[in-house]
Design a protein around this motif. Structure first.
Motif, PDB file in Angstrom:
ATOM      1  N   THR A  35      -5.885  -8.341   3.589  1.00  0.00           N
ATOM      2  CA  THR A  35      -5.093  -8.043   2.387  1.00  0.00           C
ATOM      3  C   THR A  35      -4.870  -9.316   1.569  1.00  0.00           C
ATOM      4  OG1 THR A  35      -4.005  -6.213   3.527  1.00  0.00           O
ATOM      5  CG2 THR A  35      -2.888  -7.097   1.579  1.00  0.00           C
TER       6      THR A  35
ATOM      7  N   TYR B  71       0.896  -1.155   0.000  1.00  0.00           N
ATOM      8  CA  TYR B  71       0.000   0.000   0.000  1.00  0.00           C
ATOM      9  C   TYR B  71       0.935   1.205   0.000  1.00  0.00           C
ATOM     10  CZ  TYR B  71      -3.725  -3.191   1.503  1.00  0.00           C
ATOM     11  OH  TYR B  71      -4.629  -4.213   1.589  1.00  0.00           O
TER      12      TYR B  71
ATOM     13  N   ALA C 106      -2.305  -7.899  10.672  1.00  0.00           N
ATOM     14  CA  ALA C 106      -1.289  -8.863  10.224  1.00  0.00           C
ATOM     15  C   ALA C 106      -1.257  -8.994   8.704  1.00  0.00           C
ATOM     16  CB  ALA C 106      -1.554 -10.225  10.860  1.00  0.00           C
ATOM     17  N   GLY C 107      -2.409  -8.714   8.074  1.00  0.00           N
ATOM     18  CA  GLY C 107      -2.480  -8.829   6.615  1.00  0.00           C
ATOM     19  C   GLY C 107      -3.473  -9.872   6.124  1.00  0.00           C
ATOM     20  N   LYS C 108      -4.372 -10.287   7.005  1.00  0.00           N
ATOM     21  CA  LYS C 108      -5.326 -11.349   6.637  1.00  0.00           C
ATOM     22  C   LYS C 108      -6.284 -10.881   5.545  1.00  0.00           C
ATOM     23  CE  LYS C 108      -6.904 -11.693  10.870  1.00  0.00           C
ATOM     24  NZ  LYS C 108      -6.148 -10.556  11.454  1.00  0.00           N
TER      25      LYS C 108
ATOM     26  N   GLU D 287     -15.273  -9.367   4.571  1.00  0.00           N
ATOM     27  CA  GLU D 287     -15.375  -9.000   5.985  1.00  0.00           C
ATOM     28  C   GLU D 287     -16.482  -7.936   6.112  1.00  0.00           C
ATOM     29  OE1 GLU D 287     -12.013  -7.612   9.229  1.00  0.00           O
ATOM     30  OE2 GLU D 287     -11.948  -6.799   7.217  1.00  0.00           O
TER      31      GLU D 287
ATOM     32  N   ASN E  39      -4.709  -8.244  14.646  1.00  0.00           N
ATOM     33  CA  ASN E  39      -5.149  -7.099  13.846  1.00  0.00           C
ATOM     34  C   ASN E  39      -3.988  -6.541  13.057  1.00  0.00           C
ATOM     35  OD1 ASN E  39      -7.869  -6.861  14.584  1.00  0.00           O
ATOM     36  ND2 ASN E  39      -7.295  -5.920  16.525  1.00  0.00           N
TER      37      ASN E  39
ATOM     38  N   GLU F  57     -13.368 -13.447   8.114  1.00  0.00           N
ATOM     39  CA  GLU F  57     -13.924 -13.140   9.446  1.00  0.00           C
ATOM     40  C   GLU F  57     -15.431 -13.328   9.526  1.00  0.00           C
ATOM     41  OE1 GLU F  57     -12.074 -11.935  12.059  1.00  0.00           O
ATOM     42  OE2 GLU F  57     -10.319 -10.953  11.187  1.00  0.00           O
TER      43      GLU F  57
ATOM     44  N   GLN G 156     -10.429 -14.198  13.499  1.00  0.00           N
ATOM     45  CA  GLN G 156      -9.828 -13.758  14.756  1.00  0.00           C
ATOM     46  C   GLN G 156     -10.192 -14.745  15.860  1.00  0.00           C
ATOM     47  OE1 GLN G 156      -9.131 -10.135  16.123  1.00  0.00           O
ATOM     48  NE2 GLN G 156      -9.014  -9.090  14.141  1.00  0.00           N
TER      49      GLN G 156
ATOM     50  N   ALA H 299       2.559  -4.653   2.923  1.00  0.00           N
ATOM     51  CA  ALA H 299       1.581  -5.289   3.814  1.00  0.00           C
ATOM     52  C   ALA H 299       1.699  -6.814   3.776  1.00  0.00           C
ATOM     53  CB  ALA H 299       0.165  -4.859   3.433  1.00  0.00           C
TER      54      ALA H 299
HETATM   55  P1  ATP Z   1      -7.843  -6.989  10.868  1.00  0.00           P
HETATM   56  O1  ATP Z   1      -7.986  -8.276  11.565  1.00  0.00           O
HETATM   57  O2  ATP Z   1      -7.698  -5.824  11.808  1.00  0.00           O
HETATM   58  O3  ATP Z   1      -8.813  -6.761   9.772  1.00  0.00           O
HETATM   59  P2  ATP Z   1      -5.835  -7.855   8.955  1.00  0.00           P
HETATM   60  O4  ATP Z   1      -4.918  -8.926   9.413  1.00  0.00           O
HETATM   61  O5  ATP Z   1      -6.960  -8.236   8.079  1.00  0.00           O
HETATM   62  O6  ATP Z   1      -6.363  -7.046  10.198  1.00  0.00           O
HETATM   63  P3  ATP Z   1      -5.132  -5.998   6.875  1.00  0.00           P
HETATM   64  O7  ATP Z   1      -6.443  -5.308   6.892  1.00  0.00           O
HETATM   65  O8  ATP Z   1      -4.844  -6.903   5.770  1.00  0.00           O
HETATM   66  O9  ATP Z   1      -4.916  -6.789   8.249  1.00  0.00           O
HETATM   67  O10 ATP Z   1      -3.996  -4.892   6.979  1.00  0.00           O
HETATM   68  C1  ATP Z   1      -2.600  -5.192   6.890  1.00  0.00           C
HETATM   69  C2  ATP Z   1      -1.807  -3.890   6.980  1.00  0.00           C
HETATM   70  O11 ATP Z   1      -2.021  -3.107   5.792  1.00  0.00           O
HETATM   71  C3  ATP Z   1      -2.204  -3.001   8.132  1.00  0.00           C
HETATM   72  O12 ATP Z   1      -1.042  -2.396   8.654  1.00  0.00           O
HETATM   73  C4  ATP Z   1      -3.123  -1.955   7.517  1.00  0.00           C
HETATM   74  O13 ATP Z   1      -3.083  -0.739   8.216  1.00  0.00           O
HETATM   75  C5  ATP Z   1      -2.531  -1.824   6.138  1.00  0.00           C
HETATM   76  N1  ATP Z   1      -3.563  -1.466   5.142  1.00  0.00           N
HETATM   77  C6  ATP Z   1      -4.687  -2.173   4.857  1.00  0.00           C
HETATM   78  N2  ATP Z   1      -5.404  -1.583   3.870  1.00  0.00           N
HETATM   79  C7  ATP Z   1      -4.716  -0.461   3.529  1.00  0.00           C
HETATM   80  C8  ATP Z   1      -4.931   0.591   2.579  1.00  0.00           C
HETATM   81  N3  ATP Z   1      -5.999   0.582   1.769  1.00  0.00           N
HETATM   82  N4  ATP Z   1      -4.019   1.573   2.525  1.00  0.00           N
HETATM   83  C9  ATP Z   1      -2.920   1.567   3.324  1.00  0.00           C
HETATM   84  N5  ATP Z   1      -2.662   0.623   4.238  1.00  0.00           N
HETATM   85  C10 ATP Z   1      -3.536  -0.394   4.346  1.00  0.00           C
END
Ligand code: ATP
Length: 236
Positions: free
Chosen positions: A44, A13, A40-42, A85, A38, A162, A194, A18
């Protein structure tokens, strides 16, 4: 049914990396879970797989074809469907209309009706609410609808992001029992959760994601007993 093989998946990003080159495999008929804290990148990972986010690098092989960089509708047409999600049903449309949207690839009305009957048999709550606007339903009911809508597309591989998030315990139980049913029927599923204990219970294999890297993987029963996993994710 279908198999997924991901190698070196990398997502940025802006300047933030990420996903730092993750490898994962979902064999046909398996339920594989991806757990992690939270950020971690799930999500993404799920978005990169379904084509909503374009990976910087890596291969995503669905039944051998590299689909990395494909647009979401093309990925869906290839049989990999994401339940995003936060549910994201069409709030203004009725339950029946939402379900019909899930069958957008089907021209055959009889087959659409047959699938709707199957979905309604699985989700009796939706049957009672076919004409109700989706946005007026409870969070748990909307999650059922999001799942039902994906099943209308007869997915070969289901990406569940999720599914239990924000739901009351009774709904969480119901969602995981539906995932277990789908597994018994042979649906291939990648599950992001989660709720690590419930996910590890239903899954065959598990990956643990931390700040964009897979730090641990193994049969779900083994991962569930890993001391670091117990300490970080299972409240031990
Ligand atoms: P959660 O359980 O909180 O949803 P996650 O494991 O799904 O977390 P992601 O949403 O994939 O995590 O985010 C991974 C990283 O990428 C985080 O640091 C988040 O802030 C960042 N991120 C996610 N989407 C964007 C975006 N559109 N622009 C910039 N950074 C992003």
């Amino acid at each position: 049914m279908s198999s997924l093989d991901v190698q070196g998946l990398t997502v940025f990003y802006g300047r933030t990396e990420a996903l730092k080159g993750i490898d994962l495999t979902v064999a046909e008929g398996q339920v594989v879970c991806l757990i992690g804290a939270n950020g971690a990148g799930k999500t993404t990972t799920m978005r990169a797989l379904s084509g909503l986010t374009r990976p910087r690098a890596g291969a995503i092989r669905l039944d051998g074809a590299d689909i990395a960089g494909w647009r979401p509708h093309r990925v869906a047409a290839a049989g990999m469907l994401q339940v995003p999600e936060g549910r994201q049903v069409f709030a203004e449309l009725t339950v029946a209309e939402n379900l019909a949207m899930g069958a957008w690839l089907l021209a055959d009305r009889a087959e659409t009706a047959r699938r709707q009957d199957q979905v309604l048999a699985r989700f009796p709550r939706l049957k009672e609410r076919l004409d109700q606007p989706a946005g007026s339903m409870s969070g748990g009911e909307q999650q059922m609808l999001a799942l039902g809508r994906a099943l209308m597309g007869a997915p070969r591989l289901l990406l569940l992001d999720e599914p239990s998030m924000g739901l009351a315990p009774l709904f969480v139980e119901e969602i995981f029992s539906i995932v277990a049913d789908l597994k018994r029927e042979g649906t291939t599923i990648l599950l992001v959760e989660q709720n690590a204990s419930a996910a590890l219970e239903v899954a065959d294999y598990a990956y643990v994601l931390e700040t964009g890297r897979i730090v641990l993987e193994g049969p779900a029963a083994t991962v569930a007993h890993d001391p670091a996993v117990v300490a970080a994710y299972l409240g031990g």
